[in-house]
Structure formats: C-alpha cells, structure tokens
Scaffold this active site. Structure first.
Site, PDB file in Angstrom:
ATOM      1  N   GLU A   1      61.971  34.309  22.430  1.00 55.23           N
ATOM      2  CA  GLU A   1      61.734  34.117  23.900  1.00 55.23           C
ATOM      3  C   GLU A   1      60.462  32.991  24.423  1.00 55.23           C
ATOM      4  O   GLU A   1      60.728  32.379  25.420  1.00 55.23           O
ATOM      5  CB  GLU A   1      61.240  35.429  24.713  1.00 55.23           C
ATOM      6  CG  GLU A   1      62.207  36.483  24.550  1.00 55.23           C
ATOM      7  CD  GLU A   1      62.539  37.196  23.482  1.00 55.23           C
ATOM      8  OE1 GLU A   1      61.352  37.321  22.524  1.00 55.23           O
ATOM      9  OE2 GLU A   1      63.497  37.781  22.954  1.00 55.23           O
TER      10      GLU A   1
ATOM     11  N   LEU B   1      46.797  39.726  -0.603  1.00 51.91           N
ATOM     12  CA  LEU B   1      47.408  40.048   0.621  1.00 51.91           C
ATOM     13  C   LEU B   1      48.675  39.216   0.980  1.00 51.91           C
ATOM     14  O   LEU B   1      48.747  37.870   0.734  1.00 51.91           O
ATOM     15  CB  LEU B   1      46.252  39.447   1.606  1.00 51.91           C
ATOM     16  CG  LEU B   1      46.532  39.565   3.076  1.00 51.91           C
ATOM     17  CD1 LEU B   1      46.615  41.190   3.587  1.00 51.91           C
ATOM     18  CD2 LEU B   1      45.687  38.918   3.986  1.00 51.91           C
TER      19      LEU B   1
ATOM     20  N   TRP C   1      60.658  30.021  23.543  1.00 50.47           N
ATOM     21  CA  TRP C   1      61.299  28.617  23.820  1.00 50.47           C
ATOM     22  C   TRP C   1      61.238  28.479  25.454  1.00 50.47           C
ATOM     23  O   TRP C   1      61.607  27.304  25.696  1.00 50.47           O
ATOM     24  CB  TRP C   1      62.650  28.690  23.191  1.00 50.47           C
ATOM     25  CG  TRP C   1      62.405  28.673  21.718  1.00 50.47           C
ATOM     26  CD1 TRP C   1      63.140  29.695  20.929  1.00 50.47           C
ATOM     27  CD2 TRP C   1      62.271  27.591  20.844  1.00 50.47           C
ATOM     28  NE1 TRP C   1      62.845  29.261  19.825  1.00 50.47           N
ATOM     29  CE2 TRP C   1      62.370  28.027  19.510  1.00 50.47           C
ATOM     30  CE3 TRP C   1      61.970  26.307  21.050  1.00 50.47           C
ATOM     31  CZ2 TRP C   1      62.169  27.296  18.335  1.00 50.47           C
ATOM     32  CZ3 TRP C   1      61.561  25.489  20.048  1.00 50.47           C
ATOM     33  CH2 TRP C   1      61.821  25.838  18.632  1.00 50.47           C
TER      34      TRP C   1
ATOM     35  N   ASP D   1      48.056  38.516  21.557  1.00 50.18           N
ATOM     36  CA  ASP D   1      48.300  37.976  23.002  1.00 50.18           C
ATOM     37  C   ASP D   1      47.120  37.730  23.983  1.00 50.18           C
ATOM     38  O   ASP D   1      45.909  38.395  23.781  1.00 50.18           O
ATOM     39  CB  ASP D   1      49.233  39.400  23.870  1.00 50.18           C
ATOM     40  CG  ASP D   1      49.856  39.011  25.065  1.00 50.18           C
ATOM     41  OD1 ASP D   1      50.005  37.820  25.439  1.00 50.18           O
ATOM     42  OD2 ASP D   1      49.866  40.124  25.903  1.00 50.18           O
TER      43      ASP D   1
ATOM     44  N   HIS E   1      45.679  28.242  22.593  1.00 50.83           N
ATOM     45  CA  HIS E   1      46.338  28.409  21.358  1.00 50.83           C
ATOM     46  C   HIS E   1      45.517  28.082  20.119  1.00 50.83           C
ATOM     47  O   HIS E   1      45.315  28.787  19.347  1.00 50.83           O
ATOM     48  CB  HIS E   1      47.564  27.915  21.460  1.00 50.83           C
ATOM     49  CG  HIS E   1      48.659  28.370  22.279  1.00 50.83           C
ATOM     50  ND1 HIS E   1      49.148  29.529  22.082  1.00 50.83           N
ATOM     51  CD2 HIS E   1      49.437  27.772  23.289  1.00 50.83           C
ATOM     52  CE1 HIS E   1      49.937  29.988  23.274  1.00 50.83           C
ATOM     53  NE2 HIS E   1      49.968  28.773  23.810  1.00 50.83           N
TER      54      HIS E   1
ATOM     55  N   LEU F   1      55.747  46.534  23.048  1.00 52.94           N
ATOM     56  CA  LEU F   1      56.245  45.758  21.879  1.00 52.94           C
ATOM     57  C   LEU F   1      56.872  44.433  21.880  1.00 52.94           C
ATOM     58  O   LEU F   1      56.860  43.497  21.057  1.00 52.94           O
ATOM     59  CB  LEU F   1      57.301  46.730  21.079  1.00 52.94           C
ATOM     60  CG  LEU F   1      56.758  47.854  20.114  1.00 52.94           C
ATOM     61  CD1 LEU F   1      57.769  48.843  19.551  1.00 52.94           C
ATOM     62  CD2 LEU F   1      55.919  47.392  19.327  1.00 52.94           C
ATOM     63  N   SER F   2      57.218  44.211  23.124  1.00 44.59           N
ATOM     64  CA  SER F   2      57.770  42.816  23.320  1.00 44.59           C
ATOM     65  C   SER F   2      58.883  42.203  22.223  1.00 44.59           C
ATOM     66  O   SER F   2      58.625  41.103  21.872  1.00 44.59           O
ATOM     67  CB  SER F   2      56.734  41.737  23.567  1.00 44.59           C
ATOM     68  OG  SER F   2      56.210  42.280  24.964  1.00 44.59           O
TER      69      SER F   2
ATOM     70  N   ARG G   1      45.766  33.232  29.113  1.00 39.84           N
ATOM     71  CA  ARG G   1      44.741  33.930  30.038  1.00 39.84           C
ATOM     72  C   ARG G   1      43.564  33.430  29.668  1.00 39.84           C
ATOM     73  O   ARG G   1      42.675  32.986  30.638  1.00 39.84           O
ATOM     74  CB  ARG G   1      45.148  35.407  30.160  1.00 39.84           C
ATOM     75  CG  ARG G   1      46.122  35.613  31.173  1.00 39.84           C
ATOM     76  CD  ARG G   1      46.451  37.031  30.962  1.00 39.84           C
ATOM     77  NE  ARG G   1      47.247  37.288  29.970  1.00 39.84           N
ATOM     78  CZ  ARG G   1      47.548  38.885  29.320  1.00 39.84           C
ATOM     79  NH1 ARG G   1      46.953  39.955  30.126  1.00 39.84           N
ATOM     80  NH2 ARG G   1      48.411  38.801  28.280  1.00 39.84           N
ATOM     81  N   TRP G   2      43.110  33.401  28.513  1.00 44.39           N
ATOM     82  CA  TRP G   2      41.674  33.132  27.972  1.00 44.39           C
ATOM     83  C   TRP G   2      41.423  31.600  28.408  1.00 44.39           C
ATOM     84  O   TRP G   2      40.615  31.429  28.748  1.00 44.39           O
ATOM     85  CB  TRP G   2      41.743  33.321  26.639  1.00 44.39           C
ATOM     86  CG  TRP G   2      40.508  32.860  25.917  1.00 44.39           C
ATOM     87  CD1 TRP G   2      39.335  33.812  25.503  1.00 44.39           C
ATOM     88  CD2 TRP G   2      40.007  31.790  25.314  1.00 44.39           C
ATOM     89  NE1 TRP G   2      38.367  33.152  24.915  1.00 44.39           N
ATOM     90  CE2 TRP G   2      38.566  31.796  25.024  1.00 44.39           C
ATOM     91  CE3 TRP G   2      40.472  30.440  25.360  1.00 44.39           C
ATOM     92  CZ2 TRP G   2      37.908  30.558  24.485  1.00 44.39           C
ATOM     93  CZ3 TRP G   2      39.656  29.273  24.736  1.00 44.39           C
ATOM     94  CH2 TRP G   2      38.638  29.478  24.180  1.00 44.39           C
TER      95      TRP G   2
END
Length: 235
Positions: free
Chosen positions: A63, A128, A65, A16, A33, A190-191, A20-21
């Site tokens: 969400e 991994l 979208w 997240d 992004h 948690l969104s 804002r960054w």
C-alpha cells in the site's frame, strides 16, 4: 507472579510513526524515515543481545506505493544506503537476512541489487534471522501461496501446506510464527501484516513514535511478554 517464560523466539515489529515524528519537528518525511532507520539498527542489536532468534520488520507495504514519488524514492535510497553500511557488520555477527515480499519487481534496480547482495552474502549464517517485509502485503502473500499450491496440481490443501507456501515458509527456511508483534505510534491494527502467521501471536502497542522507540522500551515490552500465559485456545 509465576516464573517468567523464555524470551520470544520471534518478534515482529510494525515500525509506525516516522512521518508524524518528522511533522512534529518541522522536518521532512524523509528525515523521519532516516531517524526510523537509526532506531531499527538499535533494535536489531538489542534483539540479538537478548537472544531473540527471529526479528521481522514491516519496512515497505504494497500500500505504500500510494505515497508521493519523492517519499517512495527516498525510502529506497535509504534502504540501499543501509545495506551498504550495515551488511558487513550483520555478516560478521552471523545474522541472516530474509526478504518477505515481491522485492524482485517494481523496486528500483539499485535497491534490488542491494537486497540480493544482502540475501546472498548472509545466506549461510546461523545467528539472528532478520526478516525484512519489502513490497509486502499479507493478503497478496496468501493469494500467492494458494496459487503456488494450485500450480502444483493440488485440489485440497492443509494449514501446513499454506504455511509452507508463504514467504515465511520453505523459501526462507520455515520461519516460525511470531510470538510477539509490536506496533508503535498508538495505532492498534495489523495493517495487512502477517495475517496468517499472527493467529496466536501476542500483541503489544505503544504510543511511542518509531524514531523514539528505544532498545530499553523494546526490552521492557519483551519482559512484560514473558509474564503472559499463552494457552493457544486451551485452559
């Protein structure tokens, strides 16, 4: 202080703060992004080096979208670019890519092809396991699991049945529940992320915006986790 516990087998991350960054720097959200994608690459490498077996990232929610067409399109363009550049290295490092979410619908065709290529190319790898949550929402996942079980003719289900029917279940190799969930940017919720799987997860929150989240901070959070006592409801 007692002996440190093992490194968490499964770490999940809510990445997240890209927007804002970018805003703080007078940049576009897409540039945020892009910077976030660079951070993700470094965290994957760090998790692998530390012996984490499963890394799950929340890349695009159901969400998301609601965001502008330009931002959504840019995110998927970045996804295609990332897969094209990183897939060979991930395959060489024996990493396996899983996708949690309804990725075969609604995404742009080139994104679907890029994701399919990553899943197929790395499908037999044993290192991994990198789970990308893409067009993912946990409530949708749980509803989908119940409908899947109902279609099998079940009238009663167990917790094990539900776990098996989730994206993290049989179709993706039965990924264990996350030991540790990290969320960046100062938000503490948690969104709609891994709601079922997070029942006994440990949480770590940091004010750091995702593009500024470094491998060193990731390691520090993991080391702090290793000092915790997990009781799972016992004493």
């Amino acid at each position: 202080m007692g002996e440190k516990k093992p490194v968490p087998a499964h770490v999940a991350v809510i990445m997240d703060g890209n927007g804002r960054w970018a805003e703080l720097r007078g940049l576009s959200k897409l540039e945020g992004h892009h910077a976030g994608m660079d951070s993700m690459k470094e965290i994957i490498k760090k998790a692998d080096a530390m012996g984490v077996q499963y890394l799950t990232v929340y890349a695009f929610s159901t969400e998301n979208w609601k965001r502008s067409r330009e931002e959504v399109g840019g995110i998927f363009e970045l996804l295609v670019k990332y897969m094209a550049i990183e897939l060979k290295e991930m395959d060489e490092k024996n990493m396996k890519v899983n996708i949690f979410g309804d990725w075969q619908h609604r995404l742009p065709e080139d994104a679907i092809e890029a994701v399919r290529d990553a899943v197929v190319t790395t499908g037999n790898n044993t290192g991994l396991v990198f789970n990308i949550c893409l067009n993912y929402g946990s409530r949708d996942e749980i509803v989908r699991a119940f409908n899947k079980l109902l279609s099998e003719g079940r009238t009663e289900v167990t917790a094990e049945d539900i776990s098996r029917a989730l994206y993290s279940g049989e179709e993706n190799g039965n990924v264990p529940d996350p030991d540790l969930i990290i969320r960046t940017s100062g938000e503490e919720r948690l969104s709609n992320f891994l709601l079922w799987q997070a029942a006994y997860s440990e949480f770590a929150f940091t004010d750091t915006l995702w593009p500024d989240f470094t491998p060193e901070e990731f390691e520090s959070i993991v080391e702090e986790y290793r000092t915790r006592e997990r009781r799972y409801g016992g004493r």
